[in-house]
Design an enzyme around this catalytic site. Structure first.
Site, short mmCIF file in Angstrom:
data_model
loop_
_atom_site.label_atom_id
_atom_site.label_comp_id
_atom_site.label_asym_id
_atom_site.label_seq_id
_atom_site.Cartn_x
_atom_site.Cartn_y
_atom_site.Cartn_z
N LYS A 1 38.00 119.94 146.80
CA LYS A 1 38.84 120.85 146.01
C LYS A 1 38.44 120.79 144.53
CE LYS A 1 42.62 118.06 144.45
NZ LYS A 1 43.83 117.95 143.78
N LYS B 1 42.63 108.40 145.07
CA LYS B 1 42.65 107.85 143.70
C LYS B 1 42.29 106.37 143.69
CE LYS B 1 44.43 111.29 140.94
NZ LYS B 1 45.66 111.86 140.43
N LYS C 1 40.86 118.54 138.20
CA LYS C 1 40.84 118.22 136.76
C LYS C 1 39.96 117.03 136.46
CE LYS C 1 45.75 118.78 135.89
NZ LYS C 1 46.53 117.99 136.80
P1 TYM Z 1 48.38 118.31 139.75
O1 TYM Z 1 48.63 118.11 138.30
O2 TYM Z 1 47.22 117.61 140.37
O3 TYM Z 1 48.20 119.84 140.07
C1 TYM Z 1 49.17 120.79 139.67
C2 TYM Z 1 49.33 121.86 140.73
O4 TYM Z 1 48.10 122.52 140.97
C3 TYM Z 1 47.82 122.50 142.37
N1 TYM Z 1 46.35 122.40 142.54
C4 TYM Z 1 45.61 123.24 143.27
N2 TYM Z 1 45.94 124.32 144.00
C5 TYM Z 1 44.94 124.97 144.63
N3 TYM Z 1 43.63 124.59 144.55
C6 TYM Z 1 43.25 123.51 143.82
N4 TYM Z 1 41.99 123.15 143.73
C7 TYM Z 1 44.28 122.78 143.14
N5 TYM Z 1 44.26 121.69 142.34
C8 TYM Z 1 45.55 121.45 142.00
C9 TYM Z 1 48.52 121.26 142.88
O5 TYM Z 1 48.75 121.33 144.27
C10 TYM Z 1 49.80 121.29 142.07
O6 TYM Z 1 50.72 122.18 142.65
N6 TYM Z 1 51.73 115.40 142.09
C11 TYM Z 1 51.53 116.66 141.42
C12 TYM Z 1 52.41 116.86 140.21
C13 TYM Z 1 53.88 116.68 140.46
C14 TYM Z 1 54.73 117.60 141.15
C15 TYM Z 1 56.02 117.02 141.12
C16 TYM Z 1 54.51 118.83 141.77
C17 TYM Z 1 54.65 115.62 140.08
N7 TYM Z 1 55.93 115.84 140.47
C18 TYM Z 1 57.11 117.64 141.72
C19 TYM Z 1 55.61 119.46 142.37
C20 TYM Z 1 56.88 118.86 142.34
C21 TYM Z 1 50.08 116.74 140.97
O7 TYM Z 1 49.39 115.75 140.88
O8 TYM Z 1 49.71 117.98 140.58
#
Ligand code: TYM
Length: 337
Positions: free
Chosen positions: A201, A119, A204
């Site tokens: 990957k 990031k 978003k």
């Molecule tokens: P975020 O919002 O980027 O993504 C949400 C969830 O989707 C999964 N993910 C994927 N899994 C497989 N392939 C992909 N291409 C892919 N892109 C995203 C992410 O691994 C995630 O599980 N930091 C976290 C949000 C968060 C969180 C937490 C998660 C904040 N606090 C506490 C678990 C527990 C994040 O940026 O997710």
């Protein structure tokens, strides 16, 4: 969550940032697994809006995306009575515990985080302190609820590891403050790749709209994006992530959306061209999305209902979070009134 908090089930916590359109990667890698687990666990699913602020957001869009993600959680099969579906900024204990955890997290640890490095490279003009301490807020999300299991995609594994390190460090200093959580990352769907560049990957924040399928894409958009998906020139349908990352990614997606194993799919399509694989994958995605989208469009019109869910569940989450925070303040020596 069960009414009887004494006869407690193990706890699941997970979160998704309302920082853009929710992708097929978010769905297959995370959200879909939430619904599979909610019978055996007490589950909290959070719209992590405070995390989203580490990158500049347009306020009106952030508000809209927060409500959309709430609706998508419910439309994906998460019952907001049985699960606590809520918004992070509605539960002030997340930010309060994050401060404490910041005081037990080392600069060196934070500097090693891949998400921080990625990031900061993407947003060179806004490498803010929140981006750096992001993992402490994420650890607070998880540790506040004495979480046992955290279902996430592979990209979040490092953040769960640092959460475990912080929990263990504080437990050894102050006695048993926190449950040390385990990640839940099913291998097959842990990393859904970009359709335009299968070495990256699916994300978003990808600016190339053909790289990403979003959960609200129309069927014709899904078909168009799949037709353009990058494959290779070898023209044989086989699963080989090293040599054939594009084709393997499509097989992973098709398998996740159809419920058939990759081996069975490879056998069925033996001798056929990539056009068939792409069309079948697009159709399987559209079939998976159709009921979710129908329910989403019904829910999103009912702002009052969605706001009510968030309000009620914020209260349930606060009650649980306050308990952990009180214990932490007390054990650390903060003067109690
Ligand atoms: P975020 O919002 O980027 O993504 C949400 C969830 O989707 C999964 N993910 C994927 N899994 C497989 N392939 C992909 N291409 C892919 N892109 C995203 C992410 O691994 C995630 O599980 N930091 C976290 C949000 C968060 C969180 C937490 C998660 C904040 N606090 C506490 C678990 C527990 C994040 O940026 O997710």
């Amino acid at each position: 969550m069960s009414q009887d908090v004494q006869a407690k089930k193990p706890v699941i916590f997970s979160g998704v940032q309302p920082s853009g359109r929710i992708t097929l990667g978010n769905y297959i890698g995370a959200i879909r697994n939430f619904a599979l687990l909610d019978q055996e666990y007490d589950c909290l699913y959070c719209v992590v809006d405070l995390h989203a602020l580490t990158v500049r957001q347009v306020p009106a869009e952030l508000r809209r995306q927060t409500l959309e993600l709430t609706a998508l959680y419910i439309a994906s099969g998460l019952d907001p009575q049985r699960n606590i579906i809520y918004c992070q900024s509605h539960v002030p204990q997340h930010a309060e515990l994050a401060w404490i955890l910041n005081c037990f997290t080392y600069m060196g640890e934070l500097g090693r985080m891949t998400q921080f490095k990625d990031k900061s490279a993407q947003h060179k003009d806004n490498i803010n302190a929140g981006l750096f301490t992001y993992p402490a807020l994420m650890a607070a999300d998880i540790l506040l609820y004495q979480t046992n299991l955290v279902p996430v995609g592979a990209d979040q594994k490092q953040h769960i590891e640092i959460t475990r390190d912080i929990a263990q460090r504080m437990n050894s200093l102050y006695g048993d403050l926190f449950v040390v959580p385990e990640p839940y990352i099913p291998k097959a769907t842990a990393r859904i790749m970009s359709l335009s560049d299968p070495s990256k990957k699916m994300s978003k924040s990808d600016e190339d709209e053909n790289a990403t399928i979003t959960l609200l894409d129309k069927p014709e958009d899904v078909r168009r994006k799949l037709r353009r998906a990058v494959t290779d020139s070898d023209a044989s349908i086989r699963f080989d992530e090293e040599q054939k990352p594009g084709v393997s990614n499509l097989l992973t997606i098709l398998s996740a959306c159809s419920g058939k194993s990759v081996d069975a799919l490879v056998q069925e399509m033996e001798g056929q061209g990539y056009g068939v694989l792409k069309d079948r994958t697009a159709e399987a995605i559209n079939e998976t999305f159709a009921p979710i989208q129908a329910e989403f469009h019904r829910l999103i019109k009912d702002k009052e209902y969605l706001t009510g869910v968030l309000r009620e569940n914020a209260g349930r989450a606060q009650a649980l979070a306050a308990r952990t925070l009180r214990k932490v303040y007390k054990k650390l020596g903060l003067y109690q009134l």
